[in-house]
Motif scaffolding. Sequence first.
Motif, short mmCIF file in Angstrom:
data_model
loop_
_atom_site.label_atom_id
_atom_site.label_comp_id
_atom_site.label_asym_id
_atom_site.label_seq_id
_atom_site.Cartn_x
_atom_site.Cartn_y
_atom_site.Cartn_z
N LEU A 1 27.51 59.37 32.69
CA LEU A 1 28.23 59.00 33.90
C LEU A 1 29.18 57.86 33.59
O LEU A 1 28.77 56.85 33.00
CB LEU A 1 27.24 58.56 35.00
N GLU A 2 30.45 58.01 33.96
CA GLU A 2 31.45 56.98 33.69
C GLU A 2 31.72 56.19 34.96
O GLU A 2 32.66 56.48 35.72
CB GLU A 2 32.75 57.62 33.16
N LYS A 3 30.88 55.17 35.20
CA LYS A 3 31.05 54.32 36.38
C LYS A 3 30.51 52.92 36.09
O LYS A 3 29.59 52.76 35.30
CB LYS A 3 30.31 54.89 37.60
N THR A 4 31.11 51.92 36.77
CA THR A 4 30.58 50.57 36.70
C THR A 4 29.41 50.45 37.67
O THR A 4 29.14 51.36 38.46
CB THR A 4 31.65 49.54 37.10
N ASP B 1 30.50 50.88 41.28
CA ASP B 1 30.88 52.24 41.66
C ASP B 1 29.70 53.21 41.68
O ASP B 1 29.83 54.34 42.16
CB ASP B 1 31.93 52.79 40.69
N THR B 2 28.56 52.79 41.16
CA THR B 2 27.42 53.69 41.01
C THR B 2 26.64 53.81 42.32
O THR B 2 26.22 52.81 42.90
CB THR B 2 26.48 53.18 39.90
N THR B 3 26.44 55.03 42.76
CA THR B 3 25.68 55.28 43.98
C THR B 3 24.20 55.46 43.66
O THR B 3 23.79 55.61 42.49
CB THR B 3 26.18 56.56 44.68
N ASP C 1 23.82 58.68 41.90
CA ASP C 1 24.18 58.58 40.49
C ASP C 1 23.02 58.02 39.68
O ASP C 1 22.69 58.52 38.60
CB ASP C 1 25.40 57.66 40.30
N ALA D 1 32.48 50.82 31.71
CA ALA D 1 32.35 51.73 32.86
C ALA D 1 31.30 52.81 32.64
O ALA D 1 31.46 53.95 33.08
CB ALA D 1 33.70 52.35 33.21
N MET D 2 30.21 52.45 31.96
CA MET D 2 29.11 53.40 31.77
C MET D 2 27.78 52.67 31.94
O MET D 2 26.84 52.85 31.17
CB MET D 2 29.20 54.05 30.38
#
Length: 249
Positions: free
Chosen positions: A84-87, A90-92, A95, A139-140
């Motif tokens: 997953l490419e998110k900070t 941004d992570t739900t 996620d 961002a991971m």
Amino acid sequence: MSLPVVVVTGGSRGIGRAIVDKFLAQGCQVLTCGRGVRPRDLDPAVEWVQADVARAADARFVVERAEQRFGRVTVLVNNAGVQLEKTVLDTTDEDWDEVMGINARGTFNLCRAVLPGMLEGGGSIVNLGSISGLCADPAMAVYNASKAFVHGLTRSIAVDHGPQVRCNAVSPGWIMTAMAEDAFAMAHDPDKAKADALARHPAGRFGQPEDIAETVAWLASDAARFITGQCFVVDGGLTCASPLQPRFF
């Protein structure tokens, strides 16, 4: 003498499929699993189980199926994983559940399910970590954390359950699978990003799934019988070099 019984999670494609093929070529009895239906090109000798490793009941079923078909499991390879490419911001919650469920809980579930049999007759566990569990990729956040968990769990199993069970991890770098191609495709300039990444590899190339399969098979074998609790980086030298570039000196 009975043949080794090997369980490989996430063996439908990529690194997992290469690991399945490697053990099969060695004459092992192999079961693999995934959340989808059996791949059409999977060797008929391989037992397939449709399962979600994030579910404890599914993990137990995978091990039970292997025992029913082949006998006691002697090698477990925890390969199933998602990226997953998110900070963090941004992570739900969804996620988190997806990534940690498969990468962390799934690895834990299979280890817990297979350990009773291995403690009776011995065995080897090889978990798939990542260089992202050692050096944080941008961002991971949750993926990085999930692989750090795998590394920590690997050491704990080695300490708590040796000498009957050896447990090691393989931490791949850039291995050219669909997951890696997707990551490059997300860059502003995919070709430039790929060229820059390649230039940072002393080995002069990206890894192939077979590179990881060879390492996994070696760690599971008697050739590595004095190795346990270790995390082996297989990244073509990517993480050994200084981040400072020669052009600045």
